[in-house]
Design a protein around this motif. Sequence first.
Motif, mmCIF file in Angstrom:
data_model
loop_
_atom_site.group_PDB
_atom_site.id
_atom_site.type_symbol
_atom_site.label_atom_id
_atom_site.label_comp_id
_atom_site.label_asym_id
_atom_site.label_seq_id
_atom_site.Cartn_x
_atom_site.Cartn_y
_atom_site.Cartn_z
ATOM 1 N N ASN A 44 -35.708 36.993 73.308
ATOM 2 C CA ASN A 44 -36.634 37.951 72.710
ATOM 3 C C ASN A 44 -37.389 38.881 73.708
ATOM 4 N N ASP A 45 -38.327 39.819 73.215
ATOM 5 C CA ASP A 45 -38.905 40.663 74.287
ATOM 6 C C ASP A 45 -39.943 40.145 75.256
ATOM 7 N N ILE A 46 -40.141 38.756 75.213
ATOM 8 C CA ILE A 46 -41.118 37.875 76.055
ATOM 9 C C ILE A 46 -40.103 36.815 76.608
ATOM 10 N N ASN A 47 -38.719 36.972 76.673
ATOM 11 C CA ASN A 47 -37.751 36.206 77.467
ATOM 12 C C ASN A 47 -37.925 34.596 76.951
ATOM 13 N N THR A 48 -38.222 34.371 75.550
ATOM 14 C CA THR A 48 -38.172 32.951 75.015
ATOM 15 C C THR A 48 -36.689 32.916 74.088
ATOM 16 N N ALA A 49 -36.607 31.729 74.226
ATOM 17 C CA ALA A 49 -34.993 31.669 73.475
ATOM 18 C C ALA A 49 -34.862 31.227 72.221
ATOM 19 N N TYR A 50 -34.021 31.691 71.388
ATOM 20 C CA TYR A 50 -33.826 31.442 70.043
ATOM 21 C C TYR A 50 -32.161 31.116 69.992
ATOM 22 N N PRO A 51 -31.918 30.212 68.881
ATOM 23 C CA PRO A 51 -30.489 29.953 68.602
ATOM 24 C C PRO A 51 -29.735 30.643 67.731
ATOM 25 N N PHE A 52 -28.481 31.309 68.126
ATOM 26 C CA PHE A 52 -27.690 32.031 66.980
ATOM 27 C C PHE A 52 -26.161 31.333 67.198
ATOM 28 N N TYR A 53 -25.307 32.040 66.366
ATOM 29 C CA TYR A 53 -24.020 31.766 66.691
ATOM 30 C C TYR A 53 -23.052 33.011 66.174
ATOM 31 N N LEU A 54 -21.855 32.929 66.671
ATOM 32 C CA LEU A 54 -20.718 33.905 66.443
ATOM 33 C C LEU A 54 -19.617 33.206 66.206
ATOM 34 N N ASP A 55 -18.599 33.819 65.173
ATOM 35 C CA ASP A 55 -17.397 33.085 64.956
ATOM 36 C C ASP A 55 -16.265 33.724 65.780
ATOM 37 N N PHE A 56 -15.490 33.229 66.468
ATOM 38 C CA PHE A 56 -14.487 33.823 67.384
ATOM 39 C C PHE A 56 -13.227 33.238 67.170
ATOM 40 N N ASP A 57 -12.117 33.994 66.989
ATOM 41 C CA ASP A 57 -10.652 33.751 67.149
ATOM 42 C C ASP A 57 -10.142 33.492 68.548
ATOM 43 N N ILE A 58 -9.910 32.333 68.810
ATOM 44 C CA ILE A 58 -9.299 31.978 70.205
ATOM 45 C C ILE A 58 -8.313 32.573 70.694
ATOM 46 N N LYS A 59 -7.256 32.880 69.738
ATOM 47 C CA LYS A 59 -5.912 33.447 69.940
ATOM 48 C C LYS A 59 -5.970 34.868 70.089
ATOM 49 N N LEU A 61 -8.623 36.486 70.367
ATOM 50 C CA LEU A 61 -9.718 36.901 71.263
ATOM 51 C C LEU A 61 -10.810 37.982 70.624
ATOM 52 N N ASN A 62 -11.125 37.828 69.475
ATOM 53 C CA ASN A 62 -11.983 38.792 68.839
ATOM 54 C C ASN A 62 -13.270 38.093 68.048
ATOM 55 N N ILE A 63 -14.162 38.746 68.179
ATOM 56 C CA ILE A 63 -15.437 38.018 67.292
ATOM 57 C C ILE A 63 -15.297 38.651 65.924
ATOM 58 N N LEU A 64 -15.301 37.571 65.032
ATOM 59 C CA LEU A 64 -15.146 37.798 63.492
ATOM 60 C C LEU A 64 -16.599 37.872 62.779
ATOM 61 N N ASP A 65 -17.476 37.531 63.167
ATOM 62 C CA ASP A 65 -18.710 37.656 62.587
ATOM 63 C C ASP A 65 -19.996 37.091 63.551
#
Length: 242
Positions: A44-59, A61-65
């Motif tokens: 974030n803007d004070i450089n502390t961490a948050y967890p997120f995710y993305l869905d990825f097609d490895i064949k 090679l594109n982000i789905l969400d």
Amino acid sequence: MKWRKLGLIFCASDTGDRMLSYGRMPTQLHIEDDVYRIYFESRNDINTAYPFYLDFDIKKLNILDIHSEPLLEYGAKGMFDDNGITPFTAVRDDNEIRLYYAGWNRMHNVPFRNAIGLAISCDNGRTFKKYSNGPVFSQDLDEPIFPTGPQVLYEDGKWRMWYTSFERWESLSGVTKHFYNIKYRESSDGVSWTTKPITAIDFESDHEYAFVCRSVINYRGRYMMWYSFRAQPGIPTYRIGY
């Protein structure tokens, strides 16, 4: 073993109020076919961490969400995760997904302290709820500074964890420097890690001072680990080890 570099997949760039920078510590979970859910940390803007995710097609090679809202909120003031959350391992356990993460605290005499927390998902890893307000693994008799960076496997009723073990802090030229290696513990329930630690990878030279386990697999009865480490003569940055 030869690798082919495919380039950047994702790095946050003002994606959300708490996803302004970074795409750090990717942690994979197979969803179906060629689709993997990749959990990661952004800042974030004070450089502390948050967890997120993305869905990825490895064949393809594109982000789905991209899930741009944090999966977990910080703990209340004084709790082990009141200043950051970094995901490290997602493990299937029947109909649940267990997410082992590092919680961050600010400290006075040293820059920070971590402890290991656990969150549970009952919807195939889309949302999570913390297992408890406290950590499942932190400072103890054998870890006087702290553990972090858990990589967890569940096999035949046994939970195995390889983790980063902070050995010491040193003040060098006015900078506080950390020294950490990789250790191993076991658990019968994935919550109480009470067995004696075994050092899995230790320092080999005066140059080495930092190891982080990023992946362990059991391939035909042989365990294989990929880890990051620093440093080597003339190379102060991290490199990938196997």
